[in-house]
Structure formats: structure tokens, C-alpha cells
Design a protein around this motif. Sequence first.
Motif, PDB file in Angstrom:
ATOM      1  N   GLY A 197       0.785  -1.229   0.000  1.00 30.12           N
ATOM      2  CA  GLY A 197       0.000   0.000   0.000  1.00 30.12           C
ATOM      3  C   GLY A 197       0.812   1.271   0.000  1.00 30.12           C
ATOM      4  O   GLY A 197       0.360   2.294   0.533  1.00 30.12           O
ATOM      5  N   ALA A 198       1.981   1.249  -0.612  1.00 31.19           N
ATOM      6  CA  ALA A 198       2.874   2.409  -0.553  1.00 31.19           C
ATOM      7  C   ALA A 198       2.330   3.585  -1.359  1.00 31.19           C
ATOM      8  O   ALA A 198       1.910   3.434  -2.507  1.00 31.19           O
ATOM      9  CB  ALA A 198       4.262   2.045  -1.061  1.00 31.19           C
ATOM     10  N   GLY A 199       2.326   4.748  -0.721  1.00 36.97           N
ATOM     11  CA  GLY A 199       1.944   5.978  -1.399  1.00 36.97           C
ATOM     12  C   GLY A 199       2.981   7.058  -1.143  1.00 36.97           C
ATOM     13  O   GLY A 199       3.494   7.175  -0.030  1.00 36.97           O
ATOM     14  N   VAL A 200       3.313   7.803  -2.178  1.00 41.75           N
ATOM     15  CA  VAL A 200       4.283   8.897  -2.065  1.00 41.75           C
ATOM     16  C   VAL A 200       3.690  10.126  -2.736  1.00 41.75           C
ATOM     17  O   VAL A 200       3.256  10.060  -3.896  1.00 41.75           O
ATOM     18  CB  VAL A 200       5.632   8.537  -2.718  1.00 41.75           C
ATOM     19  CG1 VAL A 200       6.577   9.740  -2.699  1.00 41.75           C
ATOM     20  CG2 VAL A 200       6.279   7.346  -2.024  1.00 41.75           C
ATOM     21  N   LEU A 231       3.103  10.496  -6.612  1.00 39.98           N
ATOM     22  CA  LEU A 231       4.133   9.772  -7.346  1.00 39.98           C
ATOM     23  C   LEU A 231       3.912   8.269  -7.309  1.00 39.98           C
ATOM     24  O   LEU A 231       4.210   7.571  -8.277  1.00 39.98           O
ATOM     25  CB  LEU A 231       5.519  10.115  -6.788  1.00 39.98           C
ATOM     26  CG  LEU A 231       5.870  11.599  -6.728  1.00 39.98           C
ATOM     27  CD1 LEU A 231       7.308  11.787  -6.281  1.00 39.98           C
ATOM     28  CD2 LEU A 231       5.647  12.266  -8.077  1.00 39.98           C
ATOM     29  N   LEU A 232       3.409   7.775  -6.168  1.00 36.55           N
ATOM     30  CA  LEU A 232       3.026   6.371  -6.035  1.00 36.55           C
ATOM     31  C   LEU A 232       1.704   6.328  -5.287  1.00 36.55           C
ATOM     32  O   LEU A 232       1.464   7.132  -4.385  1.00 36.55           O
ATOM     33  CB  LEU A 232       4.074   5.564  -5.254  1.00 36.55           C
ATOM     34  CG  LEU A 232       5.447   5.315  -5.888  1.00 36.55           C
ATOM     35  CD1 LEU A 232       6.320   4.503  -4.932  1.00 36.55           C
ATOM     36  CD2 LEU A 232       5.336   4.608  -7.237  1.00 36.55           C
ATOM     37  N   ASP A 233       0.884   5.346  -5.632  1.00 33.05           N
ATOM     38  CA  ASP A 233      -0.433   5.264  -5.003  1.00 33.05           C
ATOM     39  C   ASP A 233      -0.835   3.802  -4.826  1.00 33.05           C
ATOM     40  O   ASP A 233      -1.095   3.099  -5.804  1.00 33.05           O
ATOM     41  CB  ASP A 233      -1.465   5.987  -5.865  1.00 33.05           C
ATOM     42  CG  ASP A 233      -2.841   6.047  -5.205  1.00 33.05           C
ATOM     43  OD1 ASP A 233      -2.931   5.836  -3.986  1.00 33.05           O
ATOM     44  OD2 ASP A 233      -3.825   6.306  -5.932  1.00 33.05           O
ATOM     45  N   VAL A 239      10.912   7.203   2.712  1.00 29.77           N
ATOM     46  CA  VAL A 239       9.876   6.582   3.530  1.00 29.77           C
ATOM     47  C   VAL A 239       8.529   6.969   2.932  1.00 29.77           C
ATOM     48  O   VAL A 239       8.237   8.153   2.769  1.00 29.77           O
ATOM     49  CB  VAL A 239       9.966   7.043   4.997  1.00 29.77           C
ATOM     50  CG1 VAL A 239       8.823   6.445   5.819  1.00 29.77           C
ATOM     51  CG2 VAL A 239      11.316   6.657   5.587  1.00 29.77           C
ATOM     52  N   PRO A 240       7.685   6.009   2.568  1.00 28.79           N
ATOM     53  CA  PRO A 240       6.408   6.357   1.935  1.00 28.79           C
ATOM     54  C   PRO A 240       5.493   7.107   2.889  1.00 28.79           C
ATOM     55  O   PRO A 240       5.556   6.925   4.106  1.00 28.79           O
ATOM     56  CB  PRO A 240       5.824   4.991   1.551  1.00 28.79           C
ATOM     57  CG  PRO A 240       6.472   4.019   2.466  1.00 28.79           C
ATOM     58  CD  PRO A 240       7.854   4.549   2.717  1.00 28.79           C
ATOM     59  N   ASP A 241       4.646   7.950   2.330  1.00 31.50           N
ATOM     60  CA  ASP A 241       3.680   8.702   3.125  1.00 31.50           C
ATOM     61  C   ASP A 241       2.537   7.814   3.590  1.00 31.50           C
ATOM     62  O   ASP A 241       1.839   8.140   4.566  1.00 31.50           O
ATOM     63  CB  ASP A 241       3.136   9.869   2.299  1.00 31.50           C
ATOM     64  CG  ASP A 241       4.238  10.803   1.836  1.00 31.50           C
ATOM     65  OD1 ASP A 241       4.992  11.286   2.698  1.00 31.50           O
ATOM     66  OD2 ASP A 241       4.366  11.014   0.617  1.00 31.50           O
ATOM     67  N   ALA A 242       2.340   6.709   2.906  1.00 31.31           N
ATOM     68  CA  ALA A 242       1.313   5.739   3.293  1.00 31.31           C
ATOM     69  C   ALA A 242       1.854   4.349   3.011  1.00 31.31           C
ATOM     70  O   ALA A 242       2.724   4.162   2.157  1.00 31.31           O
ATOM     71  CB  ALA A 242       0.023   5.972   2.504  1.00 31.31           C
ATOM     72  N   GLY A 243       1.351   3.357   3.749  1.00 33.47           N
ATOM     73  CA  GLY A 243       1.754   1.991   3.516  1.00 33.47           C
ATOM     74  C   GLY A 243       2.982   1.591   4.313  1.00 33.47           C
ATOM     75  O   GLY A 243       3.495   2.360   5.147  1.00 33.47           O
ATOM     76  N   THR A 244       3.468   0.382   4.067  1.00 33.44           N
ATOM     77  CA  THR A 244       4.586  -0.179   4.832  1.00 33.44           C
ATOM     78  C   THR A 244       5.633  -0.769   3.904  1.00 33.44           C
ATOM     79  O   THR A 244       5.335  -1.193   2.787  1.00 33.44           O
ATOM     80  CB  THR A 244       4.105  -1.290   5.783  1.00 33.44           C
ATOM     81  OG1 THR A 244       3.530  -2.365   5.007  1.00 33.44           O
ATOM     82  CG2 THR A 244       3.063  -0.758   6.764  1.00 33.44           C
ATOM     83  N   VAL A 245       6.872  -0.799   4.403  1.00 35.80           N
ATOM     84  CA  VAL A 245       7.984  -1.457   3.713  1.00 35.80           C
ATOM     85  C   VAL A 245       8.724  -2.278   4.761  1.00 35.80           C
ATOM     86  O   VAL A 245       9.135  -1.741   5.798  1.00 35.80           O
ATOM     87  CB  VAL A 245       8.947  -0.447   3.062  1.00 35.80           C
ATOM     88  CG1 VAL A 245      10.005  -1.181   2.237  1.00 35.80           C
ATOM     89  CG2 VAL A 245       8.199   0.557   2.206  1.00 35.80           C
ATOM     90  N   ALA A 246       8.903  -3.572   4.497  1.00 35.37           N
ATOM     91  CA  ALA A 246       9.544  -4.446   5.476  1.00 35.37           C
ATOM     92  C   ALA A 246      10.655  -5.248   4.820  1.00 35.37           C
ATOM     93  O   ALA A 246      10.549  -5.662   3.665  1.00 35.37           O
ATOM     94  CB  ALA A 246       8.521  -5.398   6.094  1.00 35.37           C
ATOM     95  N   TRP A 247      11.724  -5.443   5.592  1.00 33.98           N
ATOM     96  CA  TRP A 247      12.827  -6.312   5.181  1.00 33.98           C
ATOM     97  C   TRP A 247      12.734  -7.571   6.038  1.00 33.98           C
ATOM     98  O   TRP A 247      12.938  -7.520   7.235  1.00 33.98           O
ATOM     99  CB  TRP A 247      14.172  -5.626   5.390  1.00 33.98           C
ATOM    100  CG  TRP A 247      15.345  -6.462   4.980  1.00 33.98           C
ATOM    101  CD1 TRP A 247      15.819  -7.581   5.595  1.00 33.98           C
ATOM    102  CD2 TRP A 247      16.202  -6.247   3.852  1.00 33.98           C
ATOM    103  NE1 TRP A 247      16.897  -8.092   4.929  1.00 33.98           N
ATOM    104  CE2 TRP A 247      17.164  -7.288   3.854  1.00 33.98           C
ATOM    105  CE3 TRP A 247      16.241  -5.277   2.848  1.00 33.98           C
ATOM    106  CZ2 TRP A 247      18.169  -7.379   2.883  1.00 33.98           C
ATOM    107  CZ3 TRP A 247      17.240  -5.384   1.885  1.00 33.98           C
ATOM    108  CH2 TRP A 247      18.190  -6.416   1.909  1.00 33.98           C
TER     109      TRP A 247
END
Length: 269
Positions: free
Chosen positions: A12-15, A22-24, A58-66
Motif C-alpha cells: 500500500g505504498a503511497g508517495v 508519485l506512487l499510489d 519513507v512512503p507517506d502511506a503503507g509499509t515497507v519491510a525487510w
Amino acid sequence: MSAGTPLVEVRGAGVRIGDATLLDGVDVDVRTGEILVVVGPNGAGKSTLLAVLSGDRVPDAGTVAWEGEPLASLRPRELARRRAVLLQENHVSFPFRVVDVVRMGRAPWEGTSSADADDAVVAAALAAADVAHLADRRYPTLSGGEKARASLARVLAQEPRLLLLDEPTAALDVKHQTQVLALARRHADAGGAAVVVLHDLPLAAAWADRVVVVARGGIAADGAPADVLTSDLLSTVYDHPVDVLTHPVTGALLVLPRHGTTVQEVAAP
């Protein structure tokens, strides 16, 4: 890690920058053992997606995991040991020698036992990127293609698990384009992963295990090249007719933009 294990997961990454999106709502997995190629028209969000995957944005919305751990929680040095980023443009303000630029890739390992191998790793990276003969040249004196290869050697010297390469073949001749993507292939086959942003659709078809098509800040398609690189999808995304054929001898995909014709002309009766 076994091949196909998720290394980085984006959900759900949003930028946004000001009023621009830029991303939605982007969902992407990066898996071990794979070359993931990202394609799409100019301004689609490819470089922004790469920045999100790298932890540089770091996205304004959503998550990023390693591997289930929030990417943003990693300290910069630990992050630099896990992933390395090759940007489209690489500027060096001072006249460092090529070998010194490549050695900068070892900075994340300073003070660890891995630093004992610095000289060997730098030498191997210079050789892999075909710039060993340029080791004592000053970086600003190199051609565009030579700078791109020297910068790639710096990324390789970082010894990351994940390679993130933004248009790594743009300034290169055919021989070195093949060498760069072969390096990404070997890295993935050794248990790492590579994400490569490409404008060259034939190269994407030839080297990708999986292709993500980015359009207008979203994911238009994600899958195997044969499933994703279709004439209908690519012609729509690029707003230009693209033919996808099968090579009569090898069976490989041939992606050929049609010259002198527009999508509207193709659609006209």
C-alpha cells in the motif's frame, strides 16, 4: 535463504510531493534468486519505487519491510550492508581515483571482521565491472560509460544482498550492457536479489525473472515476462504501438516499438 523467499515487501505504498502523487497503493515483493525488472514510461514512478525499496524514501502511506522488519527501523550502516543503490547519475565532486571511488563501497563494513577483505573485494569489484585497467584514472576524466561501470564497481564492493540498479545500462555499449545484467543474474543465482529499472524493453524481456510495469504511480502488471510484456498492455501503458513477437529460432520474446505509427493510427478503421 531459499530461492523465492520475500526479502523486501511493500504494501500500500503511497508517495506524494505537494499536490503530485508519485506512487499510489503500490504492492511489490522482492524475492531472493530473482531479477525483478521495473519498466514504464517517463514519470511513471519507477525511480520513486526504487527509492522506497531502498529505504531512501519513507512512503507517506503503507509499509515497507525487510524480512518482516520495518525497513525504516534499520540504522543507516546496517541498511547499507543489506542493500546497495546505483542511481541514474553518479557525481563525484573531487578528482578521486577510480579505485578510491570503489573503495568507498566498503565504508559500511569498517570496523567489522569483513573489513579484513577490503582489498580483495575491491579488486574483485573492479574486475567484475571491467574497470580494473582504469583503477588509477581520475574519475572525472572518464567517459559516461566508464563512470557508470566504476559506480557499479562501488556498488558491488558494498557486498549487499539486494542490488537496486536505476537504468544501469543507459550509457553502456552492447557488450557492457550484457555484462551488467549478467552480474545481476549471478548475484541473484547466488541467493541475493536484484531490482533493475530499465527503459529498454528487449533487455527486460531477455533478463527478467519477473517484470513490474509501473504506470501513473501504480502497478499495471506484475508477473513473468511472457505474461506481462504483451502488445496490448505495453501499447496502452506507453501510448505507442508495441509489437511482441517470438524469435523463430530461440523462442525468446522480441519486444519491438513500432516506428512511424501511433496508437490512434493503429486503432483507426
